[in-house]
Structure formats: C-alpha cells, structure tokens
Design a protein around this motif. Sequence first.
Motif, short mmCIF file in Angstrom:
data_model
loop_
_atom_site.label_atom_id
_atom_site.label_comp_id
_atom_site.label_asym_id
_atom_site.label_seq_id
_atom_site.Cartn_x
_atom_site.Cartn_y
_atom_site.Cartn_z
N ALA A 158 -19.28 -69.30 12.41
CA ALA A 158 -18.78 -69.02 11.07
C ALA A 158 -19.10 -67.58 10.66
N THR A 159 -18.33 -67.10 9.69
CA THR A 159 -18.61 -65.83 9.02
C THR A 159 -19.15 -66.15 7.63
N PHE A 160 -20.26 -65.51 7.25
CA PHE A 160 -20.86 -65.78 5.95
C PHE A 160 -21.29 -64.47 5.31
N THR A 161 -20.85 -64.24 4.07
CA THR A 161 -21.30 -63.06 3.33
C THR A 161 -21.77 -63.49 1.94
N ALA A 162 -22.82 -62.87 1.48
CA ALA A 162 -23.38 -63.14 0.16
C ALA A 162 -23.52 -61.82 -0.58
N VAL A 163 -23.05 -61.79 -1.82
CA VAL A 163 -23.13 -60.57 -2.64
C VAL A 163 -23.74 -60.95 -3.98
N GLY A 164 -24.75 -60.19 -4.41
CA GLY A 164 -25.34 -60.44 -5.71
C GLY A 164 -26.86 -60.40 -5.67
N ASP A 165 -27.48 -61.34 -6.35
CA ASP A 165 -28.94 -61.42 -6.43
C ASP A 165 -29.48 -62.08 -5.16
N LEU A 166 -29.83 -61.28 -4.18
CA LEU A 166 -30.20 -61.81 -2.87
C LEU A 166 -31.49 -62.61 -2.90
N HIS A 167 -32.31 -62.41 -3.90
CA HIS A 167 -33.55 -63.20 -3.99
C HIS A 167 -33.23 -64.68 -4.20
N ASN A 168 -32.11 -64.96 -4.84
CA ASN A 168 -31.75 -66.34 -5.16
C ASN A 168 -30.58 -66.88 -4.34
N LEU A 169 -29.80 -66.00 -3.72
CA LEU A 169 -28.64 -66.47 -2.96
C LEU A 169 -29.07 -67.03 -1.60
N PRO A 170 -28.38 -68.06 -1.12
CA PRO A 170 -28.78 -68.72 0.13
C PRO A 170 -28.39 -67.92 1.37
N PHE A 171 -29.07 -68.23 2.47
CA PHE A 171 -28.63 -67.77 3.79
C PHE A 171 -27.64 -68.80 4.34
N ALA A 172 -26.96 -68.44 5.40
CA ALA A 172 -25.96 -69.35 5.98
C ALA A 172 -26.61 -70.66 6.41
N SER A 173 -27.79 -70.58 7.04
CA SER A 173 -28.46 -71.80 7.51
C SER A 173 -28.89 -72.71 6.37
N GLU B 187 -23.34 -63.07 9.85
CA GLU B 187 -23.82 -63.13 8.47
C GLU B 187 -24.13 -61.75 7.95
N ASN B 188 -23.85 -61.53 6.64
CA ASN B 188 -24.17 -60.26 5.99
C ASN B 188 -24.51 -60.55 4.53
N ARG B 189 -25.48 -59.81 4.02
CA ARG B 189 -25.93 -59.98 2.65
C ARG B 189 -25.98 -58.61 1.98
N ILE B 190 -25.36 -58.50 0.78
CA ILE B 190 -25.25 -57.23 0.08
C ILE B 190 -25.76 -57.41 -1.35
N TYR B 191 -26.68 -56.57 -1.74
CA TYR B 191 -27.17 -56.64 -3.11
C TYR B 191 -26.11 -56.14 -4.07
N GLY B 192 -25.99 -56.81 -5.22
CA GLY B 192 -25.08 -56.39 -6.27
C GLY B 192 -25.58 -56.83 -7.62
N ALA B 193 -25.33 -56.03 -8.64
CA ALA B 193 -25.80 -56.34 -9.98
C ALA B 193 -24.66 -56.76 -10.90
N ARG B 194 -23.45 -56.97 -10.34
CA ARG B 194 -22.27 -57.27 -11.16
C ARG B 194 -21.85 -58.72 -11.07
N GLY B 195 -22.67 -59.59 -10.50
CA GLY B 195 -22.29 -60.98 -10.35
C GLY B 195 -22.60 -61.45 -8.93
N ARG C 86 -17.08 -53.47 -9.00
CA ARG C 86 -17.45 -54.39 -10.07
C ARG C 86 -17.03 -55.83 -9.80
N ASP C 87 -16.44 -56.09 -8.64
CA ASP C 87 -15.91 -57.41 -8.33
C ASP C 87 -16.67 -57.99 -7.13
N PRO C 88 -17.67 -58.83 -7.36
CA PRO C 88 -18.47 -59.35 -6.23
C PRO C 88 -17.65 -60.18 -5.25
#
Length: 433
Positions: A412-427, A239-247, A163-165
């Motif tokens: 760099a290391t870049f991770t994004a968690v949440g609404d991947l449709h709206n979250l940016p990529f590292a570039s 870079e890694n991107r993970i979908y999440g619905a908690r934030g 529950r903690d993005p």
Amino acid sequence: MFARSSLARGLHQCCAKATPSARRGMAAAAINPFHYFVGDASGVKVASRDDNGPTTSLAVVVRGGSRYQPAPGVAQGLAGYAFKNTTKRSALRLQREAELLGGSLSSYLSRENIVLKAKFLRNDLPYFVEALGEVLSKTKFLPYEFNEEIAPALAEELAVYSRDPAAIAYEHAHNVAFHTGLGGHKLSMSPKFTRRVTLLLSPRVPPRPSWRKWTSQFFADVPQGNGISSPATKYFGGENRIYGARGDSLVIAFPGSQGGPSFKAEYIVLSYLLGGQSGTKWNAGTSILSQAVNQMTDVKAVAQHVAYSDAGLLSVTITGPHESLQKAGEEVVKGINSLTTVKAEDMRKAIAQAKFDVLSGAEDRSHGLELVGQSVIASGKAPQVVEVVKALEGVTVSAVQQAAKALLDSRATFTAVGDLHNLPFASDIGLKA
C-alpha cells in the motif's frame, strides 16, 4: 481576426460541400451523439463528435505533463504563458476578440498533459482553431510577463496548495507510489510544443471536412518533432509523513488500472463500491466509506481511481480532526478488506452509479477531453462511451473480488499530513506499507 459574417458563410459552404461519407458519419453521430471520429490533419491528430447543437468545445491536448519536465518548475512556468502575447496578437486583443464572439479561453496542467480549451458558438470555429494554433506556435515568452504576471500567479497557486492538507497528501501519495515521472509534482511541465498534439472538438462541431481544413491551415506553424518520452512507470508503494499546520489528512492508495486499450473496468467499479459521496443531500450515503465514517464528526473519506497512460492509482482520501483520523483509518481499511466478499446487490449499485457518471459526463460539452486526447496520442483511437458502458456492464463479482485481492496483496501507499504527533502510522491502521 475573422469577421463573424465571413465565418458563417465559410461554415455553411463547407457543410453544403460535405462528401457522402461525411454525411453518413453525421447520420451515425445523430444515432450515437457520443461517438468520436478520429483523423489526421497535417500531422495533428483530430478527434471530433457532433450532436448538431449551437455551441462547440475545443481543446488542444499536448503530451508534456509533469512526468516529462526537464527540470523542476519549468512546466508550471510554461503553463502560465498560455494566452499571453503572441507574435500576431497581444494578450488583451486575444481576450477581447474571444469575448466579442461570446467565447471563453482556459488552460490547465495535469501530470501527463497541458490542455488549452475554448468554448464558443458553433460558427466561430475557424477563429478559435486559429487562436489555439497561434498560442502553441507563436507565444513570445516575454521575460517581463513572467516577472509581472506569471510568477505572482504561480506563487498564489502554490500558496493555495500549501493550505490544503488533502491536496498535499494526494500529491505525496503519487511520489511514494511512483517516485519519479508520475510521482513528480503536478505544477510543472515540458517546455516544448511539437506536432505530437491532439485537437479535440466536442461535442458540437461542424462536419469533418471543416476541422481538417482549419487544423491544416492554422496548425501548420507548430514545429515538427518526435515528441518527448518518459521511462515506463513502476509502482513502489510505501509511507510518508509530512508536518502541516493547516489541517490533517490521510491518503491510502493502491496500484490501479492504466488507461487506453488495457483499461480494466473493475477498478472503476471498486472505486464506486468504496464511494464516500452521497447521492442524496443531507444523507451520509450507503457506500462502504460513507458507512465507515458515518458516526465520526467532521470526518470524510472519498475514493477515486485515476488512469494514466501506463499506470493507475486507486486512492482513498480521509480528512477530519486529527483525534478522529486513526479510528477513521482503521474503519476505512476494514472497508477495503471487505471488497473481497462484495455482494451482487452492491455491485449492481456501483455499476449503475459508474454508468450514470460516464453518460452524464459525456453530455457535458468539455468533460473528459483530456482523456480522449491522451488515448488518441497513445493509440490513435478515441475511447467510445458505448464501449466504456459495455465494459462496466460486463464486470462480474468474481472479477471485482480478484481485483480487490490483488490490491490487498500489493504494498500500500500511505501518506499523512498534519499533526504528526497524533496522526497514525500505516501499521497502526492495519496497512502493509
């Protein structure tokens, strides 16, 4: 169980029989109450310091965090068995005895260690050394305990984590940065306790002859062993991107400085230059990250540096609504780029803040015990607060600028968690990942 009166008599006798060298050590501790003395008691390395107060913090640090796990999940289960039934005491008896003596017992898991901790009145040291030694060597590991008590607790830990993005993004940042070893999930650990442990007494402990005596007596049953090993850590980035619905959360990270004798204080200064946390209530603060996201509603960016035995990670965690995170990420990257032209005034502020946190942390009865234990295990020496402060004071503007340039030249290391449709990529935010 030791009676309170017999414990007190034993301690007073031990203090009275302290050798001249031990008394000289006590005098040195009075001058510098943060100084650790390191010794060996029957194969167990012991670090202690004394400021002659009425309470004691005791910790056993065992090398065997998630980087050493033989299989996924083993470590998390092992950590859950701390302070359960042993061959000498039930878990209920251990809890009641600790409470009768006014003490408390706890444990936690990290990527490199498992730590058992106790806080109690000074004269009750023998009982708590015995209790921790017993937990290490005589825990029963009963199947019904796992099914009825440990498994539900572990499931709740994982539920809280899910529950903690920000926590998810930080964990995956380690995986992207280091792949295996330090990149493994933190909620796991090696199943073997050996004599490759460190016993820490901090900061209020009796003179050194007493801890030698009690450690030799109560840790005698901890099995011998050669310890466990892990391949040397290598930094990768990516870079890694993970979908999440908690934030929503982003983590930007770079290779940092390892701990121990090779530690570079300029990386600590870099984390304080970036900052992100205000020292004044209801004020955004004046650090680089505070100013970068100051005008964005519900957005927060905080930097931290963590030093492991053979690697380090300097990271920035950004949290907030997904529609604001791309702009926040761009501003944070601009702030990181500005480290190569840092000003002397900002340096002085960052160093002062770092020194304060080091010294105030040293005053805490149990703060930093794992780092001390980890250093003693690896090098046989305890990091001294005076030396850390001196290293911070010796950091120069050019050293910080060079360290910042090294960060920006690395992947760099870049991770994004949440609404991947709206979250940016590292570039999208100007990162080279």
